[in-house]
Design an enzyme around this catalytic site. Structure first.
Site, PDB file in Angstrom:
ATOM      1  N   GLU A  13       0.613  -1.062  -0.007  1.00  0.00           N
ATOM      2  CA  GLU A  13       0.539  -0.492  -0.059  1.00  0.00           C
ATOM      3  C   GLU A  13       0.756   1.194   0.041  1.00  0.00           C
ATOM      4  O   GLU A  13       0.165   1.630   0.082  1.00  0.00           O
ATOM      5  CB  GLU A  13      -1.014  -0.273   1.231  1.00  0.00           C
ATOM      6  N   SER A 149      -6.114  -3.445   1.691  1.00  0.00           N
ATOM      7  CA  SER A 149      -6.942  -2.962   0.800  1.00  0.00           C
ATOM      8  C   SER A 149      -7.961  -3.502  -0.424  1.00  0.00           C
ATOM      9  O   SER A 149      -7.244  -3.803  -1.145  1.00  0.00           O
ATOM     10  CB  SER A 149      -6.534  -2.125  -0.057  1.00  0.00           C
ATOM     11  N   TYR A 220     -12.461  -1.410  -6.284  1.00  0.00           N
ATOM     12  CA  TYR A 220     -11.590  -0.400  -5.556  1.00  0.00           C
ATOM     13  C   TYR A 220     -10.821   0.356  -6.590  1.00  0.00           C
ATOM     14  O   TYR A 220     -10.200   1.217  -6.544  1.00  0.00           O
ATOM     15  CB  TYR A 220     -10.675  -1.091  -4.746  1.00  0.00           C
ATOM     16  N   ARG A 259     -10.740   2.963  11.831  1.00  0.00           N
ATOM     17  CA  ARG A 259     -12.114   3.130  11.177  1.00  0.00           C
ATOM     18  C   ARG A 259     -12.010   1.641  11.513  1.00  0.00           C
ATOM     19  O   ARG A 259     -11.237   0.537  10.988  1.00  0.00           O
ATOM     20  CB  ARG A 259     -11.879   3.238   9.061  1.00  0.00           C
ATOM     21  N   ASP A 261     -14.736  -1.817   9.418  1.00  0.00           N
ATOM     22  CA  ASP A 261     -15.606  -1.906   8.019  1.00  0.00           C
ATOM     23  C   ASP A 261     -16.108  -2.990   8.332  1.00  0.00           C
ATOM     24  O   ASP A 261     -16.079  -4.286   9.117  1.00  0.00           O
ATOM     25  CB  ASP A 261     -14.823  -3.123   7.184  1.00  0.00           C
ATOM     26  N   GLU A 274     -13.174  -6.211  10.068  1.00  0.00           N
ATOM     27  CA  GLU A 274     -11.480  -5.574  10.741  1.00  0.00           C
ATOM     28  C   GLU A 274     -11.542  -3.910  10.732  1.00  0.00           C
ATOM     29  O   GLU A 274     -12.669  -3.161  10.737  1.00  0.00           O
ATOM     30  CB  GLU A 274     -10.525  -5.818   9.095  1.00  0.00           C
ATOM     31  N   ASN A 276      -8.725  -0.876  10.938  1.00  0.00           N
ATOM     32  CA  ASN A 276      -7.941  -0.481  10.200  1.00  0.00           C
ATOM     33  C   ASN A 276      -7.013   0.752  11.282  1.00  0.00           C
ATOM     34  O   ASN A 276      -7.770   1.670  11.651  1.00  0.00           O
ATOM     35  CB  ASN A 276      -8.193   0.645   8.451  1.00  0.00           C
ATOM     36  N   GLY A 280      -6.741   5.332   5.241  1.00  0.00           N
ATOM     37  CA  GLY A 280      -6.063   5.860   4.458  1.00  0.00           C
ATOM     38  C   GLY A 280      -6.933   7.447   4.708  1.00  0.00           C
ATOM     39  O   GLY A 280      -7.608   7.756   5.427  1.00  0.00           O
TER      40      GLY A 280
HETATM   41  N1  LIG Z   1     -17.101 -12.583   5.022  1.00  0.00           N
HETATM   42  C1  LIG Z   1     -17.581 -11.234   3.985  1.00  0.00           C
HETATM   43  N2  LIG Z   1     -18.715 -11.007   3.402  1.00  0.00           N
HETATM   44  C2  LIG Z   1     -19.093  -9.571   2.201  1.00  0.00           C
HETATM   45  N3  LIG Z   1     -17.988  -9.532   2.187  1.00  0.00           N
HETATM   46  C3  LIG Z   1     -16.811  -9.081   2.621  1.00  0.00           C
HETATM   47  C4  LIG Z   1     -16.453 -10.881   3.476  1.00  0.00           C
HETATM   48  N4  LIG Z   1     -15.597 -10.183   3.882  1.00  0.00           N
HETATM   49  C5  LIG Z   1     -14.557  -8.855   2.680  1.00  0.00           C
HETATM   50  N5  LIG Z   1     -15.737  -8.944   2.067  1.00  0.00           N
HETATM   51  C6  LIG Z   1     -15.399  -7.961   1.068  1.00  0.00           C
HETATM   52  O1  LIG Z   1     -13.962  -7.687   0.929  1.00  0.00           O
HETATM   53  C7  LIG Z   1     -13.798  -5.788   0.896  1.00  0.00           C
HETATM   54  C8  LIG Z   1     -12.372  -6.100   2.341  1.00  0.00           C
HETATM   55  O2  LIG Z   1     -12.216  -6.959   2.740  1.00  0.00           O
HETATM   56  P1  LIG Z   1     -11.690  -6.054   4.888  1.00  0.00           P
HETATM   57  O3  LIG Z   1     -11.925  -7.639   5.653  1.00  0.00           O
HETATM   58  O4  LIG Z   1     -11.958  -4.956   5.157  1.00  0.00           O
HETATM   59  O5  LIG Z   1     -10.274  -6.634   4.025  1.00  0.00           O
HETATM   60  P2  LIG Z   1      -9.065  -5.475   3.902  1.00  0.00           P
HETATM   61  O6  LIG Z   1      -8.285  -5.238   4.229  1.00  0.00           O
HETATM   62  O7  LIG Z   1      -8.457  -5.869   2.529  1.00  0.00           O
HETATM   63  O8  LIG Z   1     -10.393  -4.594   3.653  1.00  0.00           O
HETATM   64  C9  LIG Z   1     -14.887  -5.326   1.679  1.00  0.00           C
HETATM   65  O9  LIG Z   1     -14.778  -4.037   2.246  1.00  0.00           O
HETATM   66  C10 LIG Z   1     -15.927  -6.515   1.466  1.00  0.00           C
HETATM   67  O10 LIG Z   1     -15.916  -5.532   0.420  1.00  0.00           O
HETATM   68 MG   LIG Z   2     -11.385  -3.707   4.636  1.00  0.00          MG
END
Ligand SMILES: Nc1ncnc2c1ncn2[C@@H]1O[C@H](COP(=O)(O)OP(=O)(O)O)[C@@H](O)[C@H]1O
Ligand SMILES: [Mg+2]
Length: 319
Positions: A13, A149, A220, A259, A261, A274, A276, A280
């Site tokens: 990143e 990301s 993205y 942040r 998610d 998760e 962060n 960003g």
């Molecule tokens: N269990 C899940 N169900 C539905 N969508 C998911 C799930 N896990 C991840 N995603 C999708 O993937 C994206 C990135 O996942 P995330 O766990 O936030 O990891 P990163 O650290 O890459 O942001 C999420 O914002 C969502 O759009």
């Molecule tokens: Mg995320």
């Protein structure tokens, strides 16, 4: 104040971090502080010793910058830094660890199973895949434990997709998780520390333009996702999301700003994906967007983050 802005580094990143850092430098200039930009590399310690900043602003994302490593080095050098401390960074960076802690604390997070590469190589973990697939049901989200990301994340539609998704995820980390897919709205909750407590900023909803969620990495790309802040949410839904985010902050021990998610399924409680620890901070990033919606301009956010860094208890020198 003399403020070191730590940015760049060697993580995947890097480019986002350079943009986050650049924006922080601009804010520092407007605020009348001296900014000392540092592209983090092998000379980090030497640079910090030479520059002798009063405080460091961490605009690093991913490995080293977000996982507690740089935080640890700054704490050894006695330089206050923005954001979370070492332990919270370690907890946030490792999705497996974070999710176990959330489960233990009763904060909803999608059901998951995690494996190391070694478990596949030496313990035949692949033999357990059919049970996992039955338990989680398709599609299954396969992701590396270390965040970043959406890198390395794949949605497996059928059992045939799983091995390739695992190989892909193992290219990013030697620990991966298989997670239950949550159908629902995608929300980001930015938080700032206020009097030791997380202050929840307006929620940001990410709305993909096309419905092909299996190809979500494409989302993205610029323009493929629309953001709404604040989104249309019933009051009780918004409160449930805010409460899940606050609980997550506390469980992981975040400080300064972070942040979370989350996914919000229809008719169910929000599920935390998760956190962060150093989100960003670019022109299109979600935390600055949420600050703006709360009437907190970017410069004000930067000033707050620095105030918090300077007011923190210094980390213990010996452990
Ligand atoms: N269990 C899940 N169900 C539905 N969508 C998911 C799930 N896990 C991840 N995603 C999708 O993937 C994206 C990135 O996942 P995330 O766990 O936030 O990891 P990163 O650290 O890459 O942001 C999420 O914002 C969502 O759009
Ligand atoms: Mg995320």
């Amino acid at each position: 104040m003399r403020v070191a802005v730590l940015k760049g580094g060697s993580s995947l990143e890097r480019q986002v971090s350079l943009r986050s850092g650049g924006r922080v430098e601009d804010a520092l200039e407007r605020l009348g502080h001296e900014s000392l930009p540092i592209d983090v590399g092998a000379d980090l310690i030497a640079r910090l010793r030479d520059d002798a900043p009063d405080v460091a602003f961490l605009a690093l994302h991913g490995r080293n910058g977000e996982d507690g490593t740089v935080q640890e080095l700054l704490e050894i050098l006695g330089i206050p830094h923005t954001g979370s401390g070492v332990l919270a960074c370690i907890r946030c960076m490792d999705k497996v660890l974070a999710k176990h802690l959330l489960v233990e604390a009763g904060v909803p997070t999608p059901e998951f199973f995690a494996f190391s590469e070694l478990a596949f190589r030496e313990l035949g973990a692949a033999e357990a895949l059919p049970q996992i697939e039955e338990r989680l049901a398709f599609p299954i989200v396969v992701k590396p434990a270390a965040q970043g990301s959406a890198l390395g994340i794949k949605f497996a539609r059928t059992a045939e997709d799983v091995p390739a998704a695992l190989v892909n995820a193992f290219a990013y980390d030697d620990k991966v998780l298989l997670e239950r897919h949550v159908e629902g709205r995608e929300l980001a909750v930015s938080m700032l520390e206020q009097d030791g407590e997380p202050l929840v900023l307006p929620i940001v909803e990410a709305i993909p333009h096309d419905e092909d969620f299996f190809d979500f990495e494409a989302r993205y790309e610029i323009g493929r996702t629309e953001y709404r802040c604040p989104p249309e949410l019933a009051e009780d839904q918004a409160e449930a999301v805010a409460e899940a985010a606050r609980a997550t902050w506390r469980v992981l021990g975040c400080e300064g700003f972070a942040r979370a998610d989350l996914m919000l399924p229809e008719g169910g409680p929000p599920q935390v994906l998760e956190v962060n620890a150093t989100p960003g901070l670019t022109e299109t990033s979600l935390l600055p967007m949420a600050c703006e919606a709360a009437g907190i301009g970017f410069d004000q956010f930067v000033e707050r983050a620095l105030d918090h860094a300077l007011a923190r208890e210094p980390a213990p020198v010996s452990r």
